[in-house]
Structure formats: C-alpha cells, structure tokens
Design an enzyme around this catalytic site. Structure first.
Site, mmCIF file in Angstrom:
data_model
loop_
_atom_site.group_PDB
_atom_site.id
_atom_site.type_symbol
_atom_site.label_atom_id
_atom_site.label_comp_id
_atom_site.label_asym_id
_atom_site.label_seq_id
_atom_site.Cartn_x
_atom_site.Cartn_y
_atom_site.Cartn_z
ATOM 1 N N ASP A 85 24.852 -88.506 71.497
ATOM 2 C CA ASP A 85 24.949 -87.044 71.561
ATOM 3 C C ASP A 85 26.363 -86.653 71.974
ATOM 4 O O ASP A 85 27.138 -87.486 72.476
ATOM 5 C CB ASP A 85 23.929 -86.494 72.569
ATOM 6 N N LYS A 135 36.938 -81.787 74.874
ATOM 7 C CA LYS A 135 35.782 -81.710 75.778
ATOM 8 C C LYS A 135 36.054 -82.360 77.145
ATOM 9 O O LYS A 135 35.244 -82.242 78.057
ATOM 10 C CB LYS A 135 34.571 -82.411 75.126
ATOM 11 N N LYS A 146 26.001 -79.827 79.020
ATOM 12 C CA LYS A 146 25.466 -79.786 77.665
ATOM 13 C C LYS A 146 24.554 -78.565 77.536
ATOM 14 O O LYS A 146 24.173 -77.972 78.524
ATOM 15 C CB LYS A 146 24.656 -81.053 77.362
ATOM 16 N N GLY A 147 24.232 -78.228 76.297
ATOM 17 C CA GLY A 147 23.300 -77.122 76.089
ATOM 18 C C GLY A 147 23.916 -75.938 75.370
ATOM 19 O O GLY A 147 23.269 -74.901 75.208
ATOM 20 N N GLY A 148 25.165 -76.125 74.908
ATOM 21 C CA GLY A 148 25.785 -75.067 74.104
ATOM 22 C C GLY A 148 24.928 -74.715 72.896
ATOM 23 O O GLY A 148 24.919 -73.582 72.431
ATOM 24 N N GLY A 149 24.181 -75.697 72.417
ATOM 25 C CA GLY A 149 23.296 -75.473 71.265
ATOM 26 C C GLY A 149 21.855 -75.207 71.677
ATOM 27 O O GLY A 149 20.956 -75.225 70.831
ATOM 28 N N GLY A 188 23.944 -80.773 67.487
ATOM 29 C CA GLY A 188 25.238 -80.079 67.465
ATOM 30 C C GLY A 188 26.076 -80.475 66.263
ATOM 31 O O GLY A 188 25.668 -81.303 65.435
ATOM 32 N N GLU A 232 17.224 -82.803 74.860
ATOM 33 C CA GLU A 232 18.301 -83.793 74.934
ATOM 34 C C GLU A 232 18.143 -84.634 76.201
ATOM 35 O O GLU A 232 18.311 -85.857 76.177
ATOM 36 C CB GLU A 232 19.666 -83.082 74.934
HETATM 37 C C1 5RP Z 1 23.672 -78.939 72.207
HETATM 38 C C2 5RP Z 1 24.701 -79.722 72.935
HETATM 39 C C3 5RP Z 1 25.867 -80.225 72.153
HETATM 40 O O1 5RP Z 1 26.002 -81.589 72.345
HETATM 41 C C4 5RP Z 1 27.119 -79.536 72.630
HETATM 42 O O2 5RP Z 1 26.913 -78.117 72.580
HETATM 43 C C5 5RP Z 1 28.343 -79.908 71.779
HETATM 44 O O3 5RP Z 1 28.174 -79.399 70.489
HETATM 45 P P1 5RP Z 1 29.210 -79.616 69.318
HETATM 46 O O4 5RP Z 1 29.115 -81.024 68.875
HETATM 47 O O5 5RP Z 1 28.756 -78.639 68.256
HETATM 48 O O6 5RP Z 1 30.591 -79.276 69.839
HETATM 49 O O7 5RP Z 1 24.619 -79.973 74.098
HETATM 50 O O8 5RP Z 1 22.687 -78.419 73.067
#
Ligand code: 5RP
Length: 218
Positions: free
Chosen positions: A81, A121, A94-97, A29, A103
């Site tokens: 992370d 967050k 988690k998992g936005g990416g 991320g 992970e």
């Molecule tokens: C990716 C994730 C990331 O940790 C989560 O999406 C946060 O991302 P960012 O640091 O871009 O805000 O879980 O799968």
C-alpha cells in the site's frame, strides 16, 4: 519524471516482493492502482488477493485477479500500500482515499507491510497532511469535540461515505511527535472506527520512487 511516472515505477517495483502462489494484501489509491496493473501481469503466478476497498476490488476483478474475503484468509505474506505521509520510523498517515479502516485490517493480517511511495510523501514529523479519522455518523460532532481537546482542527469531509457506511473527519493542525500515543488516544474516543495513523503497525519495507530509481529502506 511526473509524479504519476514515479508512482508507476514504484508500483511495478513492488512486484519483486510477491511470492509465487501467495495471496497478496492490496491497498488503495493511485500508486496502488499501478501495483494492481503490475499484479495483473503475473496473475497466473499468484493465488489471489485480499483487497482493502471497493475501488481496488473492482479494478482487481476487472483484470481477472481472484479476490478473497478477508475472513477466508488466516494470514498474508505481504500487504502492499502507499501512504499520505511517512516518517523515518516508517510510521504513516493514511486514509486520503478514505479506505483507512480496511487498509488497517488487511495490514494487520500481513507478515510484511511494503509501503510504496514517491519522495514527496517523506516527512520528518507527521501531521502536515490532515489526519483522517473514520467515525460512526451519529458520533461525528462528539468525536470532533474530543479531537479539538487534543489540539486538532477537525474538518468534516463533505460528500464522502466510506465503504463501511461511515464518515471522515480530517484533522488539521497536528504535529505528531508521539504517533503511537496519539493513535492509541484517538482509537479510544467513543465513536471512532479507526484513525489513519499507522504507528503501532508501521511499514516494514519502504520503496521510494526518485528520479534516479527506486530506493529501498528496510
Ligand atoms: C487511501 C490511502 C492511500 O494509500 C494514500 O491516500 C496515498 O494515495 P495515492 O497513492 O493516491 O497518493 O491511504 O486511503
């Protein structure tokens, strides 16, 4: 400070948890991208990393940091992370990416999960951020029907294939009061590869970037 400046501050703050000559678990991320830059500055002091996604792996290799196959490593001292949401119990969405499965695997072999976030967050109840669920493609509709039975509104994440060749459902409309129970329930649906709830294995240390500096929650 902009959100990216906060992400950078917390990414670099995580360096203090990296032990010399260790192998470090690395998440995915935009916050972790700053941590990877920070790791690059001490790359000769660590043995290498285990990465949680192809995108992190590419950035790590670009900086000349050795990336080990997860199968070649017994355990990690730390996993660093970020998260999309985190509650006071240090349970996360988690998992936005779309990297949630890898992970979870890398986090599972780490002794300590260091979660690096900006203040945005932090939540009291998980679920405003849609809960990502990685599914085997042929099971997508069947899993979606089961998620509706749990009160969720699953949405197919268009044009996204995970590093494992699977698809993502983002589940809206959840107020996750018992995160461990929901993680276990969703994990048991046939066709689910993993759910982006990190409750059974939450974070151990949370570094929160604020305009006044990085706060540590242990
Ligand atoms: C990716 C994730 C990331 O940790 C989560 O999406 C946060 O991302 P960012 O640091 O871009 O805000 O879980 O799968």
């Amino acid at each position: 400070m902009t959100q990216d400046e906060l992400k950078k501050a917390v990414g670099w703050a995580a360096l203090k948890y990296v032990k010399p000559n260790s192998i470090v678990g690395v998440g995915t991320g935009s916050t972790v991208a700053h941590f990877i830059d920070a790791l690059g500055s001490i790359k000769h002091q660590i043995e290498g990393v285990v990465s949680s996604s192809d995108i992190s792996t590419a950035k790590l290799k670009n900086l000349g940091i050795p990336v080990f196959d997860c199968n070649a490593v017994d355990m990690l001292d730390i996993y660093v992370d970020s998260a999309d949401e985190i509650n006071e119990q240090k349970q996360m969405i988690k998992g936005g990416g779309a990297a949630l499965t890898r992970e979870k695997i890398v986090a599972a072999i780490a002794d300590k999960f260091v979660c690096i976030i900006d203040e945005s967050k932090q939540v009291s109840v998980l679920g405003k951020f849609p809960l990502p669920v990685e599914v085997i493609p042929m099971a997508r509709s069947a899993v979606a029907r089961e998620l509706v039975k749990l009160g969720g509104l699953p949405e197919y994440r268009q044009n996204v294939i995970t590093d494992n060749g699977n698809e993502i459902l983002d589940v809206h409309n959840l107020q996750i009061v018992d995160a461990i129970a929901l993680e276990n329930t969703v994990n048991c649906i046939a066709g689910v590869v993993s759910v982006g709830l990190f409750a059974n294995r939450g974070a151990d240390v949370v570094l929160v970037a604020t305009a006044d500096g990085v706060r540590v929650i242990e």
